[in-house]
Design a protein around this motif. Sequence first.
Motif, PDB file in Angstrom:
ATOM      1  N   GLN A 293     -12.545  11.994   3.303  1.00  0.00           N
ATOM      2  CA  GLN A 293     -13.801  11.469   3.830  1.00  0.00           C
ATOM      3  C   GLN A 293     -13.520  10.425   4.922  1.00  0.00           C
ATOM      4  O   GLN A 293     -14.191  10.367   5.934  1.00  0.00           O
ATOM      5  N   PHE A 294     -12.488   9.632   4.691  1.00  0.00           N
ATOM      6  CA  PHE A 294     -12.108   8.610   5.672  1.00  0.00           C
ATOM      7  C   PHE A 294     -11.504   9.270   6.911  1.00  0.00           C
ATOM      8  O   PHE A 294     -11.849   8.936   8.038  1.00  0.00           O
ATOM      9  N   LYS A 295     -10.607  10.243   6.671  1.00  0.00           N
ATOM     10  CA  LYS A 295      -9.970  10.921   7.810  1.00  0.00           C
ATOM     11  C   LYS A 295     -11.001  11.651   8.657  1.00  0.00           C
ATOM     12  O   LYS A 295     -10.879  11.721   9.868  1.00  0.00           O
ATOM     13  N   ALA A 296     -12.019  12.196   7.996  1.00  0.00           N
ATOM     14  CA  ALA A 296     -13.027  12.967   8.725  1.00  0.00           C
ATOM     15  C   ALA A 296     -14.027  12.053   9.431  1.00  0.00           C
ATOM     16  O   ALA A 296     -14.888  12.521  10.161  1.00  0.00           O
ATOM     17  N   GLY A 297     -13.945  10.750   9.180  1.00  0.00           N
ATOM     18  CA  GLY A 297     -14.831   9.810   9.867  1.00  0.00           C
ATOM     19  C   GLY A 297     -16.172   9.613   9.168  1.00  0.00           C
ATOM     20  O   GLY A 297     -17.043   8.922   9.685  1.00  0.00           O
ATOM     21  N   GLU A 298     -16.332  10.226   7.968  1.00  0.00           N
ATOM     22  CA  GLU A 298     -17.606  10.033   7.261  1.00  0.00           C
ATOM     23  C   GLU A 298     -17.721   8.589   6.761  1.00  0.00           C
ATOM     24  O   GLU A 298     -18.811   8.043   6.651  1.00  0.00           O
ATOM     25  N   SER A 299     -16.564   8.024   6.407  1.00  0.00           N
ATOM     26  CA  SER A 299     -16.532   6.598   6.087  1.00  0.00           C
ATOM     27  C   SER A 299     -15.606   5.965   7.112  1.00  0.00           C
ATOM     28  O   SER A 299     -14.624   6.584   7.511  1.00  0.00           O
ATOM     29  N   ASN A 300     -15.910   4.755   7.525  1.00  0.00           N
ATOM     30  CA  ASN A 300     -14.990   4.129   8.484  1.00  0.00           C
ATOM     31  C   ASN A 300     -14.316   2.879   7.918  1.00  0.00           C
ATOM     32  O   ASN A 300     -13.591   2.191   8.604  1.00  0.00           O
ATOM     33  N   ILE A 301     -14.600   2.614   6.638  1.00  0.00           N
ATOM     34  CA  ILE A 301     -13.948   1.458   5.996  1.00  0.00           C
ATOM     35  C   ILE A 301     -13.310   1.949   4.689  1.00  0.00           C
ATOM     36  O   ILE A 301     -14.008   2.417   3.794  1.00  0.00           O
ATOM     37  N   LEU A 302     -12.006   1.854   4.605  1.00  0.00           N
ATOM     38  CA  LEU A 302     -11.305   2.268   3.383  1.00  0.00           C
ATOM     39  C   LEU A 302     -10.884   1.005   2.645  1.00  0.00           C
ATOM     40  O   LEU A 302     -10.190   0.155   3.199  1.00  0.00           O
ATOM     41  N   ILE A 303     -11.350   0.886   1.404  1.00  0.00           N
ATOM     42  CA  ILE A 303     -11.006  -0.300   0.616  1.00  0.00           C
ATOM     43  C   ILE A 303      -9.891   0.112  -0.327  1.00  0.00           C
ATOM     44  O   ILE A 303     -10.063   1.047  -1.121  1.00  0.00           O
ATOM     45  N   CYS A 304      -8.757  -0.546  -0.244  1.00  0.00           N
ATOM     46  CA  CYS A 304      -7.629  -0.027  -1.022  1.00  0.00           C
ATOM     47  C   CYS A 304      -6.750  -1.132  -1.596  1.00  0.00           C
ATOM     48  O   CYS A 304      -6.810  -2.276  -1.180  1.00  0.00           O
ATOM     49  N   THR A 305      -5.918  -0.717  -2.549  1.00  0.00           N
ATOM     50  CA  THR A 305      -4.889  -1.611  -3.087  1.00  0.00           C
ATOM     51  C   THR A 305      -3.581  -1.260  -2.376  1.00  0.00           C
ATOM     52  O   THR A 305      -3.552  -0.364  -1.542  1.00  0.00           O
ATOM     53  N   ASP A 306      -2.506  -1.919  -2.756  1.00  0.00           N
ATOM     54  CA  ASP A 306      -1.236  -1.643  -2.080  1.00  0.00           C
ATOM     55  C   ASP A 306      -0.727  -0.231  -2.319  1.00  0.00           C
ATOM     56  O   ASP A 306       0.123   0.245  -1.577  1.00  0.00           O
ATOM     57  N   VAL A 307      -1.261   0.432  -3.347  1.00  0.00           N
ATOM     58  CA  VAL A 307      -0.889   1.841  -3.569  1.00  0.00           C
ATOM     59  C   VAL A 307      -1.111   2.613  -2.275  1.00  0.00           C
ATOM     60  O   VAL A 307      -0.330   3.475  -1.897  1.00  0.00           O
ATOM     61  N   ALA A 308      -2.201   2.238  -1.565  1.00  0.00           N
ATOM     62  CA  ALA A 308      -2.546   2.984  -0.358  1.00  0.00           C
ATOM     63  C   ALA A 308      -1.891   2.415   0.887  1.00  0.00           C
ATOM     64  O   ALA A 308      -2.054   2.946   1.962  1.00  0.00           O
ATOM     65  N   SER A 309      -1.142   1.315   0.728  1.00  0.00           N
ATOM     66  CA  SER A 309      -0.647   0.663   1.939  1.00  0.00           C
ATOM     67  C   SER A 309       0.587   1.341   2.492  1.00  0.00           C
ATOM     68  O   SER A 309       0.977   1.111   3.611  1.00  0.00           O
ATOM     69  N   ARG A 310       1.212   2.175   1.705  1.00  0.00           N
ATOM     70  CA  ARG A 310       2.398   2.861   2.222  1.00  0.00           C
ATOM     71  C   ARG A 310       2.250   4.338   1.966  1.00  0.00           C
ATOM     72  O   ARG A 310       1.579   4.778   1.063  1.00  0.00           O
ATOM     73  N   GLY A 311       2.901   5.081   2.791  1.00  0.00           N
ATOM     74  CA  GLY A 311       2.942   6.509   2.512  1.00  0.00           C
ATOM     75  C   GLY A 311       1.790   7.287   3.096  1.00  0.00           C
ATOM     76  O   GLY A 311       1.997   8.342   3.650  1.00  0.00           O
ATOM     77  N   LEU A 312       0.582   6.776   2.971  1.00  0.00           N
ATOM     78  CA  LEU A 312      -0.538   7.589   3.429  1.00  0.00           C
ATOM     79  C   LEU A 312      -0.529   7.753   4.939  1.00  0.00           C
ATOM     80  O   LEU A 312      -0.317   6.810   5.670  1.00  0.00           O
ATOM     81  N   ASP A 313      -0.760   8.958   5.388  1.00  0.00           N
ATOM     82  CA  ASP A 313      -0.776   9.222   6.819  1.00  0.00           C
ATOM     83  C   ASP A 313      -2.218   9.209   7.304  1.00  0.00           C
ATOM     84  O   ASP A 313      -2.912  10.208   7.239  1.00  0.00           O
ATOM     85  N   ILE A 314      -2.657   8.061   7.738  1.00  0.00           N
ATOM     86  CA  ILE A 314      -4.020   7.933   8.255  1.00  0.00           C
ATOM     87  C   ILE A 314      -3.858   7.643   9.741  1.00  0.00           C
ATOM     88  O   ILE A 314      -3.375   6.588  10.123  1.00  0.00           O
ATOM     89  N   PRO A 315      -4.175   8.607  10.584  1.00  0.00           N
ATOM     90  CA  PRO A 315      -3.745   8.524  11.972  1.00  0.00           C
ATOM     91  C   PRO A 315      -4.280   7.329  12.766  1.00  0.00           C
ATOM     92  O   PRO A 315      -3.554   6.718  13.487  1.00  0.00           O
ATOM     93  N   SER A 316      -5.544   6.981  12.631  1.00  0.00           N
ATOM     94  CA  SER A 316      -6.019   5.948  13.548  1.00  0.00           C
ATOM     95  C   SER A 316      -6.804   4.857  12.836  1.00  0.00           C
ATOM     96  O   SER A 316      -8.005   4.964  12.659  1.00  0.00           O
ATOM     97  N   VAL A 317      -6.104   3.868  12.357  1.00  0.00           N
ATOM     98  CA  VAL A 317      -6.793   2.716  11.796  1.00  0.00           C
ATOM     99  C   VAL A 317      -6.756   1.628  12.855  1.00  0.00           C
ATOM    100  O   VAL A 317      -5.694   1.282  13.363  1.00  0.00           O
TER     101      VAL A 317
END
Length: 434
Positions: A293-317
């Motif tokens: 949903q975030f990658k597709a631009g439906e949401s533009n704010i991703l709220i995350c813990t450090d689990v998401a801070s590494r590894g994930l390939d999110i092209p344009s933050v």
Amino acid sequence: MAENGEEDKPFKELGVCDQLVEACESLGWKTASKIQAEAIPHALEGKDIIGLAQTGSGKTGAFAIPILQALIDAPQAFFACVLSPTRELAIQISQQFEALGAGIGVKCAALVGGLDQVQQSIMLGKRPHILVATPGRLLDHLSNTKGFSLRTLKYLVLDEADRLLNEDFEKALDEILNNTPRERRTYLFSATMTKKVRKLQRACLRNPVKIEAASKYSTVDTLKQQYRFIPAKYKDCYLVYVLTEMSGSTSMVFTRTCDATRLLALMLRNLGLRAIPISGQMSQGKRLGALNQFKAGESNILICTDVASRGLDIPSVDVVINYDIPTNSKDYIHRVGRTARAGRSGVAISLVNQYELQWYLQIEKLIGKKLPDYPAPEEEVLLFLDRVTEAKRISITKIKETGGKKKRRGDDEDGIDGYLDRKHGKSSKKPKRK
Ligand code: AMP
């Protein structure tokens, strides 16, 4: 992608074959990243590789391209196996293999926890060329899936080795190594060189070439880092202010706990912002759904813990916001590494309250610089106070209610997102100042 003033190298000059050069071009990769330019020639010579590089450096291409080139020369099933610490990263790596190998008909299988094991066994029955797996699930298949083994494996990749070892995969790794042939090429990639990584390197690599893509704890020049010292009681208000100032950008907001991701996402959505939470507490399906949903631009704010801070390939933050300051300074580097990637610019803003000052000072020490203040006039910020307080109150009540119902139903994350969407619609309105 030019990095830190490095000269751009076309893939062809590194010895990459025409088919794969074309595949890179079709992905928009015109020139090699630093880690690719340094690793690929050695890998094509048949050397083992240790790469010190983070997600965002192009490290997946650095190991995928030489593996695919070797596969073209000698195609076989179960040719390579990549081990990854997280399910999301494993899925992203297998997608990159598939994209790069589309023209040569490469078959990949992702073996990760949280997804159907029977379906994965069926995929293994189709004898894929490339496996991308989390260690636990790979071991499950090695023990339980009939006819599956790694006896013919030619390449083993240990990706994010520091995290593989952090997350207690040591025993699983040992067993996996015992199940792979000694005559194989091994690539080990890690963001940091820890004692455990060095031990792993000695145990499974032969005369490796060591490649470093970035100096130890640096942040890139295109990253604008700022901080704002704020009273704890107004933190939410400052967050809403910053997000409103940054509306139209994509942002990742980091919190310390999984519960905080849910509460903040609910609160922001109550205020009409398009926020979505992702954390280790969510089911695998929900995590992938949120990410998509975030990658597709439906949401533009991703709220995350450090689990998401590494590894994930999110092209344009565009923006990283540290809502909670990490207690471990290295997490700061990983978090802000989500922006200003591949030569683009990015902003990182840290909201520091009176209880977090010591951790913030440690971060400044680690990155070796004093950061400038993010300008946010308090009288403007506090214009949001009433609406933010009310939105938070509604969200807390909702979480209590849904939590109670969920306990009775035995669900995990379901309910909250659906509830909000029904109640408020997917609005992209900015919250109005009073
Ligand atoms: P990675 O560090 O492998 O997770 O890659 C980070 C991002 O950079 C991914 O979105 C890749 O598609 C992209 N990427 C990798 N190599 C290149 C390249 N040579 N040129 C442009 N983008 C790249």
